[in-house]
Design an enzyme around this catalytic site. Structure first.
Site, short mmCIF file in Angstrom:
data_model
loop_
_atom_site.label_atom_id
_atom_site.label_comp_id
_atom_site.label_asym_id
_atom_site.label_seq_id
_atom_site.Cartn_x
_atom_site.Cartn_y
_atom_site.Cartn_z
N LYS A 83 0.86 -1.19 0.00
CA LYS A 83 0.00 0.00 0.00
C LYS A 83 0.90 1.24 0.00
O LYS A 83 1.79 1.36 0.87
CB LYS A 83 -0.85 -0.03 1.26
CG LYS A 83 -2.19 0.66 1.17
CD LYS A 83 -2.94 0.37 2.46
CE LYS A 83 -4.32 0.92 2.45
NZ LYS A 83 -4.94 0.82 3.79
C1 E4P Z 1 -8.25 1.92 3.75
O1 E4P Z 1 -7.55 1.04 3.29
C2 E4P Z 1 -8.08 2.51 5.07
O2 E4P Z 1 -7.43 1.56 5.88
C3 E4P Z 1 -9.39 2.81 5.77
O3 E4P Z 1 -10.50 2.43 5.01
C4 E4P Z 1 -9.45 4.16 6.37
O4 E4P Z 1 -10.68 4.28 7.04
P1 E4P Z 1 -10.96 5.41 8.14
O5 E4P Z 1 -11.26 6.69 7.43
O6 E4P Z 1 -12.17 4.89 8.87
O7 E4P Z 1 -9.74 5.49 9.00
#
Ligand code: E4P
Length: 217
Positions: A83
């Protein structure tokens, strides 16, 4: 639509995997911190529970160090998906890794133009954050619809991974648009099973069944 669990909690991941509905897992540095576990160790354990992509995020900001981190992370298991943030260095890293056959999830996407860049850089997944948009008074789902249109216009193969999902309506809207994947906290995925009429129906059937005095076993 594929379902990814947005968590690094092993018990939750095992629980969802047992339903047969889990297609992968996404983590981020905040979720790793919340788990209280060692990053490498918990990621290895998650990769053993699901055979789907498991996103593990780099923390460096420059391309050279991101590549070094990715090298370490991709050795964890074959289903690790690196990522990277949606920055110039992140997309340079995305291009280098995907050219080399490694799965890449480009995260922290907040505009359709950013999603276009990620697709051009060969991203396997683009992660637009709908909940964080909603938190700021912007309709996050409009972004998903725009990205879906752009990717369809040009036949990009990058999968739209709806992220920052906060509730079951986000899941429904993502499916109606035709998003490829959504990642949500386990709690939200479990809420998808719920309907008051299902509960009421079971209650009524069991009451009538009891009155028959019969048993199946
Ligand atoms: C995506 O891969 C992120 O880990 C995640 O969806 C972020 O979500 P949040 O806005 O609830 O922290």
């Amino acid at each position: 639509m594929k379902f990814f669990a947005d968590t690094a909690d092993i018990d939750d991941i095992k629980d969802l995997a047992a339903t047969g509905l889990l297609d992968g897992v996404t983590t981020n540095p905040s979720l790793i911190a919340k788990s209280g576990r060692d990053f490498m160790e918990v990621t290895r354990e998650i990769c053993g529970i699901t055979s789907g992509p498991v996103s593990a995020e780099v923390v460096a900001l420059d391309h050279a160090t991101m590549m070094k981190e990715a090298e370490v992370l991709r050795k964890i298991a074959d289903n690790v998906c690196i990522k990277v943030p949606l920055t110039i260095d992140g997309l340079k890293t995305c291009k280098a890794l995907t050219d080399d056959g490694t799965m890449v999830n480009v995260t922290l996407c907040f505009s359709a133009n950013q999603a276009l860049l990620a697709a051009k850089a060969g991203a396997s997944f683009i992660s637009p954050f709908v909940g964080r948009h909603d938190d700021n008074g912007v309709d996050g789902m409009e972004l998903i619809a725009d990205i879906h249109t752009i990717y369809s216009n040009y036949g990009f193969e990058t999968e739209i991974l709806v992220a920052s999902v906060r509730h079951v309506t986000h899941v429904l809207q993502a499916a109606l648009i035709g998003a490829d994947v959504m990642t949500a906290p386990p709690k939200v995925i479990k809420q998808l099973f719920n309907h008051v009429l299902t509960d009421k129906g079971i209650e009524g059937f069991l009451k009538d069944w009891e009155a028959t005095g019969q048993s199946i076993l």
